[in-house]
Design a protein around this motif. Structure first.
Motif, mmCIF file in Angstrom:
data_model
loop_
_atom_site.group_PDB
_atom_site.id
_atom_site.type_symbol
_atom_site.label_atom_id
_atom_site.label_comp_id
_atom_site.label_asym_id
_atom_site.label_seq_id
_atom_site.Cartn_x
_atom_site.Cartn_y
_atom_site.Cartn_z
ATOM 1 N N PRO A 29 0.757 -1.093 0.027
ATOM 2 C CA PRO A 29 0.095 0.137 -0.074
ATOM 3 C C PRO A 29 0.705 1.209 -0.084
ATOM 4 C CG PRO A 29 -0.022 -1.066 2.081
ATOM 5 C CD PRO A 29 0.826 -2.225 1.273
ATOM 6 N N ARG A 30 0.301 2.428 -0.650
ATOM 7 C CA ARG A 30 0.938 3.430 -0.676
ATOM 8 C C ARG A 30 0.597 4.589 0.393
ATOM 9 N NH1 ARG A 30 1.702 6.440 -6.343
ATOM 10 N NH2 ARG A 30 2.171 7.910 -4.827
ATOM 11 N N THR A 31 1.402 5.096 1.163
ATOM 12 C CA THR A 31 0.747 6.242 2.107
ATOM 13 C C THR A 31 0.415 7.236 1.164
ATOM 14 O OG1 THR A 31 2.523 5.394 3.678
ATOM 15 C CG2 THR A 31 1.392 7.619 3.962
ATOM 16 N N PRO A 32 -1.170 7.495 1.407
ATOM 17 C CA PRO A 32 -1.605 8.759 0.695
ATOM 18 C C PRO A 32 -0.876 10.090 1.154
ATOM 19 C CG PRO A 32 -2.815 7.878 2.368
ATOM 20 C CD PRO A 32 -1.975 7.012 2.430
ATOM 21 N N HIS A 33 -0.825 10.927 0.181
ATOM 22 C CA HIS A 33 -0.301 12.546 0.484
ATOM 23 C C HIS A 33 -1.071 13.239 1.699
ATOM 24 C CE1 HIS A 33 1.070 16.177 -0.123
ATOM 25 N NE2 HIS A 33 0.073 16.890 0.243
ATOM 26 N N PHE A 34 -0.251 13.361 2.465
ATOM 27 C CA PHE A 34 -1.027 14.124 3.756
ATOM 28 C C PHE A 34 -0.216 15.371 4.089
ATOM 29 C CE2 PHE A 34 2.047 11.095 5.462
ATOM 30 C CZ PHE A 34 2.882 12.065 6.488
ATOM 31 N N ALA A 86 -11.373 4.175 7.837
ATOM 32 C CA ALA A 86 -11.506 4.127 6.280
ATOM 33 C C ALA A 86 -10.164 4.238 5.618
ATOM 34 C CB ALA A 86 -12.388 5.130 5.842
ATOM 35 N N TRP A 87 -9.098 4.682 6.457
ATOM 36 C CA TRP A 87 -7.645 4.812 5.918
ATOM 37 C C TRP A 87 -6.637 3.754 6.260
ATOM 38 C CZ3 TRP A 87 -6.568 7.799 1.937
ATOM 39 C CH2 TRP A 87 -7.768 8.876 1.527
ATOM 40 N N GLN A 88 -7.101 2.754 7.091
ATOM 41 C CA GLN A 88 -6.237 2.093 7.590
ATOM 42 C C GLN A 88 -5.738 1.089 6.601
ATOM 43 O OE1 GLN A 88 -8.309 -0.168 10.934
ATOM 44 N NE2 GLN A 88 -8.327 1.901 12.093
ATOM 45 N N GLY A 89 -4.498 0.460 7.073
ATOM 46 C CA GLY A 89 -3.799 -0.279 5.893
ATOM 47 C C GLY A 89 -2.893 0.364 4.913
ATOM 48 N N GLN A 90 -2.963 1.622 5.065
ATOM 49 C CA GLN A 90 -2.278 2.188 3.928
ATOM 50 C C GLN A 90 -0.883 3.036 4.422
ATOM 51 O OE1 GLN A 90 -4.693 4.650 1.194
ATOM 52 N NE2 GLN A 90 -6.555 3.677 2.204
ATOM 53 N N GLY A 91 -0.223 2.627 5.462
ATOM 54 C CA GLY A 91 0.891 3.209 6.057
ATOM 55 C C GLY A 91 0.901 4.282 6.867
ATOM 56 N N LEU A 92 -0.200 5.055 7.063
ATOM 57 C CA LEU A 92 -0.344 5.978 7.974
ATOM 58 C C LEU A 92 0.139 6.059 9.356
ATOM 59 C CD1 LEU A 92 -3.648 7.382 6.596
ATOM 60 C CD2 LEU A 92 -1.505 8.600 6.475
ATOM 61 N N ALA A 93 -0.131 4.862 9.996
ATOM 62 C CA ALA A 93 0.394 4.589 11.502
ATOM 63 C C ALA A 93 1.850 4.606 11.297
ATOM 64 C CB ALA A 93 -0.047 3.272 11.919
ATOM 65 N N VAL A 94 2.629 4.026 10.370
ATOM 66 C CA VAL A 94 4.037 4.221 10.453
ATOM 67 C C VAL A 94 4.616 5.657 10.099
ATOM 68 C CG1 VAL A 94 5.995 3.407 9.034
ATOM 69 C CG2 VAL A 94 4.396 1.677 9.518
ATOM 70 N N ALA A 95 3.903 6.300 9.136
ATOM 71 C CA ALA A 95 4.045 7.674 8.867
ATOM 72 C C ALA A 95 3.820 8.764 10.106
ATOM 73 C CB ALA A 95 3.179 8.284 7.869
ATOM 74 N N MET A 96 2.847 8.305 10.816
ATOM 75 C CA MET A 96 2.839 9.115 12.274
ATOM 76 C C MET A 96 3.876 8.665 13.295
ATOM 77 S SD MET A 96 -1.161 9.464 12.912
ATOM 78 C CE MET A 96 -1.715 7.854 12.754
ATOM 79 N N LEU A 97 4.290 7.351 13.362
ATOM 80 C CA LEU A 97 5.443 6.963 14.093
ATOM 81 C C LEU A 97 6.666 7.617 13.749
ATOM 82 C CD1 LEU A 97 4.353 3.263 14.739
ATOM 83 C CD2 LEU A 97 4.271 4.934 16.405
ATOM 84 N N ASP A 98 6.718 7.540 12.428
ATOM 85 C CA ASP A 98 8.211 8.384 11.811
ATOM 86 C C ASP A 98 8.096 9.887 12.534
ATOM 87 O OD1 ASP A 98 8.961 5.852 10.488
ATOM 88 O OD2 ASP A 98 8.033 7.005 8.695
ATOM 89 N N ARG A 99 6.902 10.397 12.379
ATOM 90 C CA ARG A 99 6.692 11.872 12.864
ATOM 91 C C ARG A 99 7.184 12.069 14.343
ATOM 92 N NH1 ARG A 99 5.832 15.664 9.727
ATOM 93 N NH2 ARG A 99 5.108 16.996 11.098
ATOM 94 N N ARG A 138 -0.394 -4.511 17.409
ATOM 95 C CA ARG A 138 0.831 -5.039 18.014
ATOM 96 C C ARG A 138 1.876 -5.342 16.900
ATOM 97 N NH1 ARG A 138 -1.159 -9.630 22.225
ATOM 98 N NH2 ARG A 138 1.129 -9.663 22.416
ATOM 99 N N GLU A 139 1.288 -5.870 16.025
ATOM 100 C CA GLU A 139 2.514 -6.416 14.715
ATOM 101 C C GLU A 139 2.813 -5.092 14.070
ATOM 102 O OE1 GLU A 139 4.346 -8.448 12.178
ATOM 103 O OE2 GLU A 139 3.407 -9.122 13.963
ATOM 104 N N VAL A 140 2.066 -3.963 13.912
ATOM 105 C CA VAL A 140 2.474 -2.571 13.448
ATOM 106 C C VAL A 140 3.732 -2.305 14.178
ATOM 107 C CG1 VAL A 140 2.167 -0.374 12.931
ATOM 108 C CG2 VAL A 140 0.515 -1.902 12.117
ATOM 109 N N TYR A 141 3.565 -2.149 15.597
ATOM 110 C CA TYR A 141 4.503 -1.725 16.491
ATOM 111 C C TYR A 141 5.857 -2.568 16.485
ATOM 112 C CZ TYR A 141 0.913 1.206 18.385
ATOM 113 O OH TYR A 141 -0.141 2.154 18.451
#
Length: 160
Positions: A7-12, A85-98, A123-126
């Protein structure tokens, strides 16, 4: 040939969370969690000066948000949520990066969080991000009915 499409992280756009954002955030909390944070939880966190951000998409739609509490040499992630509706597209990782970048700016070396025992997806994402499961907090999370749910305590060493 088989290919796995990632999945591609949407532009935000990321911005500091503000009180006017809370109407949308509370609506998402009610969608995402059986026992959501309250308006007061967010107001108190903002009033305390805790770092908090919202992510918005190209049409200014809310995609996700996080709130953390700084301490001595560490940060504690209090809430991180991707709009369902936006889960599974890399946003959690993007927020963790920030959040990790914020830790770095503040010279903080450890990031902590709790996650429901039953929330295997989070837990798996983390774990993939590099967090280690380091403990359990018994009866940490409230539930709608029945006994409280345990939390897994997770920790990440933040690179200098």
């Amino acid at each position: 040939m088989n290919a796995i499409v990632q999945p591609r992280t949407p532009h935000f756009e990321a911005a500091a969370m503000r009180v006017p954002d809370l109407t949308e955030i509370i609506a998402v909390e009610r969608q995402a969690y059986p026992v959501p944070w309250t308006h007061g939880n967010f107001v108190d966190s903002l009033a305390a000066g805790y770092p908090a951000e919202v992510l918005r998409g190209p049409r200014a739609e809310l995609l996700g948000y996080w709130v953390a509490m700084p301490g001595v040499d560490e940060m504690h992630l209090l809430n991180i949520t991707v709009v369902p509706a936006w889960q599974g597209q890399g946003l959690a990782v993007a927020m963790l990066d920030r959040l990790v970048a914020e830790c770095g700016r503040r010279g903080l070396t450890q990031l902590w969080l709790e996650v429901r025992v039953s929330n295997e997806r989070a837990r798996e994402v983390y774990r993939r991000y590099g967090f280690a499961e380091v403990g359990k907090r018994r009866a940490y999370y409230p539930v709608q009915e029945g006994p409280r749910e345990d939390a897994i305590l997770m920790s990440l060493s933040v690179p200098a």
